[in-house]
Design a protein around this motif. Structure first.
Motif, short mmCIF file in Angstrom:
data_model
loop_
_atom_site.label_atom_id
_atom_site.label_comp_id
_atom_site.label_asym_id
_atom_site.label_seq_id
_atom_site.Cartn_x
_atom_site.Cartn_y
_atom_site.Cartn_z
N ASP A 108 4.57 -3.72 -11.38
CA ASP A 108 4.62 -2.94 -12.60
C ASP A 108 3.65 -3.53 -13.62
O ASP A 108 3.64 -4.73 -13.88
CB ASP A 108 6.04 -2.96 -13.15
CG ASP A 108 6.14 -2.17 -14.43
OD1 ASP A 108 6.17 -2.79 -15.49
OD2 ASP A 108 6.17 -0.93 -14.36
N LEU A 109 2.82 -2.66 -14.19
CA LEU A 109 1.78 -3.14 -15.10
C LEU A 109 2.34 -3.85 -16.32
O LEU A 109 1.78 -4.85 -16.78
CB LEU A 109 0.91 -1.95 -15.54
CG LEU A 109 -0.10 -1.44 -14.53
CD1 LEU A 109 -0.73 -0.14 -15.02
CD2 LEU A 109 -1.19 -2.48 -14.27
N LEU A 110 3.43 -3.32 -16.87
CA LEU A 110 4.02 -3.95 -18.04
C LEU A 110 4.51 -5.36 -17.71
O LEU A 110 4.22 -6.32 -18.43
CB LEU A 110 5.17 -3.09 -18.57
CG LEU A 110 6.02 -3.71 -19.70
CD1 LEU A 110 5.16 -4.06 -20.89
CD2 LEU A 110 7.14 -2.76 -20.09
N THR A 111 5.25 -5.47 -16.60
CA THR A 111 5.76 -6.78 -16.21
C THR A 111 4.63 -7.76 -15.93
O THR A 111 4.68 -8.93 -16.34
CB THR A 111 6.64 -6.64 -14.95
OG1 THR A 111 7.67 -5.69 -15.21
CG2 THR A 111 7.26 -7.97 -14.57
N LYS A 112 3.60 -7.27 -15.25
CA LYS A 112 2.45 -8.13 -14.92
C LYS A 112 1.74 -8.59 -16.19
O LYS A 112 1.34 -9.76 -16.32
CB LYS A 112 1.48 -7.35 -14.03
CG LYS A 112 0.23 -8.13 -13.61
CD LYS A 112 0.58 -9.23 -12.61
CE LYS A 112 -0.67 -9.73 -11.89
NZ LYS A 112 -1.69 -10.27 -12.79
N THR A 113 1.57 -7.68 -17.14
CA THR A 113 0.90 -8.03 -18.39
C THR A 113 1.69 -9.08 -19.16
O THR A 113 1.12 -10.05 -19.68
CB THR A 113 0.71 -6.78 -19.27
OG1 THR A 113 -0.03 -5.80 -18.53
CG2 THR A 113 -0.05 -7.11 -20.54
N LEU A 114 3.00 -8.89 -19.23
CA LEU A 114 3.84 -9.85 -19.93
C LEU A 114 3.83 -11.21 -19.23
O LEU A 114 3.79 -12.26 -19.88
CB LEU A 114 5.27 -9.32 -20.03
CG LEU A 114 5.49 -8.16 -21.00
CD1 LEU A 114 6.90 -7.60 -20.84
CD2 LEU A 114 5.25 -8.59 -22.45
N TRP A 115 3.86 -11.18 -17.90
CA TRP A 115 3.85 -12.44 -17.15
C TRP A 115 2.54 -13.18 -17.35
O TRP A 115 2.53 -14.41 -17.56
CB TRP A 115 4.10 -12.16 -15.68
CG TRP A 115 4.07 -13.40 -14.83
CD1 TRP A 115 3.08 -13.80 -13.98
CD2 TRP A 115 5.07 -14.42 -14.78
NE1 TRP A 115 3.39 -14.99 -13.38
CE2 TRP A 115 4.62 -15.40 -13.86
CE3 TRP A 115 6.29 -14.60 -15.42
CZ2 TRP A 115 5.36 -16.55 -13.58
CZ3 TRP A 115 7.04 -15.75 -15.12
CH2 TRP A 115 6.57 -16.70 -14.21
N ASP B 92 -12.21 -2.70 -13.32
CA ASP B 92 -12.57 -1.88 -12.15
C ASP B 92 -11.58 -2.07 -11.01
O ASP B 92 -11.21 -1.11 -10.32
CB ASP B 92 -13.98 -2.25 -11.67
CG ASP B 92 -15.05 -1.80 -12.65
OD1 ASP B 92 -14.75 -0.90 -13.46
OD2 ASP B 92 -16.16 -2.36 -12.62
N LEU B 93 -11.12 -3.30 -10.81
CA LEU B 93 -10.16 -3.59 -9.76
C LEU B 93 -8.84 -2.88 -10.03
O LEU B 93 -8.22 -2.30 -9.13
CB LEU B 93 -9.93 -5.09 -9.65
CG LEU B 93 -8.91 -5.57 -8.62
CD1 LEU B 93 -9.33 -5.17 -7.22
CD2 LEU B 93 -8.71 -7.08 -8.72
N LEU B 94 -8.41 -2.89 -11.29
CA LEU B 94 -7.16 -2.21 -11.64
C LEU B 94 -7.26 -0.70 -11.41
O LEU B 94 -6.37 -0.10 -10.80
CB LEU B 94 -6.83 -2.47 -13.12
CG LEU B 94 -6.09 -3.76 -13.46
CD1 LEU B 94 -6.00 -3.91 -14.97
CD2 LEU B 94 -4.71 -3.76 -12.84
N LEU B 95 -8.35 -0.12 -11.87
CA LEU B 95 -8.49 1.33 -11.80
C LEU B 95 -8.84 1.82 -10.40
O LEU B 95 -8.82 3.02 -10.14
CB LEU B 95 -9.55 1.81 -12.81
CG LEU B 95 -9.18 1.57 -14.28
CD1 LEU B 95 -10.31 2.03 -15.20
CD2 LEU B 95 -7.88 2.30 -14.64
N ARG C 214 -0.20 -1.58 -21.47
CA ARG C 214 -0.70 -2.70 -22.28
C ARG C 214 -0.16 -2.60 -23.71
O ARG C 214 0.17 -3.61 -24.33
CB ARG C 214 -2.22 -2.71 -22.25
CG ARG C 214 -2.80 -3.03 -20.88
CD ARG C 214 -2.47 -4.48 -20.52
NE ARG C 214 -2.66 -4.78 -19.11
CZ ARG C 214 -3.83 -5.03 -18.53
NH1 ARG C 214 -4.94 -4.96 -19.24
NH2 ARG C 214 -3.89 -5.34 -17.26
N PHE C 215 -0.08 -1.39 -24.22
CA PHE C 215 0.51 -1.20 -25.56
C PHE C 215 1.99 -1.57 -25.54
O PHE C 215 2.49 -2.19 -26.49
CB PHE C 215 0.35 0.26 -25.99
CG PHE C 215 1.13 0.60 -27.24
CD1 PHE C 215 0.67 0.21 -28.49
CD2 PHE C 215 2.33 1.29 -27.15
CE1 PHE C 215 1.40 0.49 -29.64
CE2 PHE C 215 3.06 1.60 -28.29
CZ PHE C 215 2.59 1.20 -29.54
#
Length: 262
Positions: free
Chosen positions: A3-10, A104-107, A120-121
């Motif tokens: 999950d992007l949110l969890t990954k960003t927070l981590w 680029d890797l993410l998208l 990210r927000f």
């Protein structure tokens, strides 16, 4: 993908922990000085300031708990550190990944630009709420010993909610500029410049006969209504929320329209 949110927070956990602890400790430490200030320890120093400077720095009523905290703790120290967190987090959100070649890797995965930006927000918002919540707990912890009982729990909560929204506004400004330009230095420098100018507008506009300028400053809506005295300022909080929504809409539109292949 995780999950992007969890990954960003981590990924940002160390910075978030440092900013949260640092902001709360500074708030508690300076709040603890209130008994000395109330007894006149700073009176002679403040009397040397001009009336205009005392008004600009909210030092006209340091004898009251709300006046002291509104001037030093929530007027200067806490928002300074907290806004730095918002700007740093916002500049990393999109422009930081793009500059590092990670975007680029993410998208390349089945993740839309809109989803990426919104996650990210959401991470920015989570961090802002955490910082504000821990500051609130720190204030409540030192409240009895620092003789801050004249400020209710509700009034502290109102000020900390405004703090969270202030962080989110400046973080979203950085996200928007980063999403539109793809340049982390541009997002950082521009947002920092906006923060300095809007803080000056909030504090000094009245001294130069330009009161209207303060209404263009997020800092005015953060503390201008004196939540520590008057509680929740719903109109001010609504303006900060609406500003965030507008900026986020612009960020999504700008990010989706950009050519990331060049």
């Amino acid at each position: 993908m995780p999950d992007l949110l969890t990954k960003t927070l981590w990924d940002g956990r160390r910075a978030l922990a440092a900013f949260t602890a640092g902001t709360a400790l500074l708030a508690a430490m300076y709040a603890g000085f209130y008994p000395q200030v109330a007894e006149g320890a700073m009176g002679q120093t403040v009397e040397g300031f001009s009336p205009a400077l005392r008004q600009a720095l909210r030092m006209e009523d340091l004898a009251s708990a709300a006046g002291y905290l509104g001037s030093s703790v929530f007027g200067i120290i806490v928002p300074l550190v907290a806004v730095i967190f918002g700007i740093a987090t916002g500049t990393r959100a999109i422009a930081g990944d793009e500059e590092a070649g990670y975007l680029d890797l993410l998208l390349a995965h089945p993740v839309s630009r809109t989803r990426l930006l919104l996650h990210r927000f959401a991470a920015l918002t989570t961090g802002a709420i955490l910082i504000a919540a821990v500051v609130l707990l720190a204030m409540l912890a030192v409240r009895p010993g620092a003789r801050l009982d004249s400020i209710t729990v509700g009034h502290f909560t109102a000020q900390c909610l405004a703090l969270a929204l202030l962080i989110i506004v400046f973080g979203t400004i950085a996200i928007t500029i980063g999403a539109a330009t793809g340049s982390r230095p541009t997002a950082l420098a521009t947002t920092a410049g906006i923060a300095v100018l809007t803080y000056a507008a909030s504090t000094l506009a009245g001294q130069i006969g330009a009161d209207i300028l303060r209404y263009a400053s997020p800092f005015h809506y953060y503390i201008g209504g004196e939540p520590l005295r008057n509680g929740f300022q719903w109109a001010d909080l609504s303006i900060l929320t609406a500003t965030t929504a507008i900026l986020l809409t612009v960020a999504v539109a700008a990010f989706n329209r950009r050519d990331l292949t060049s």
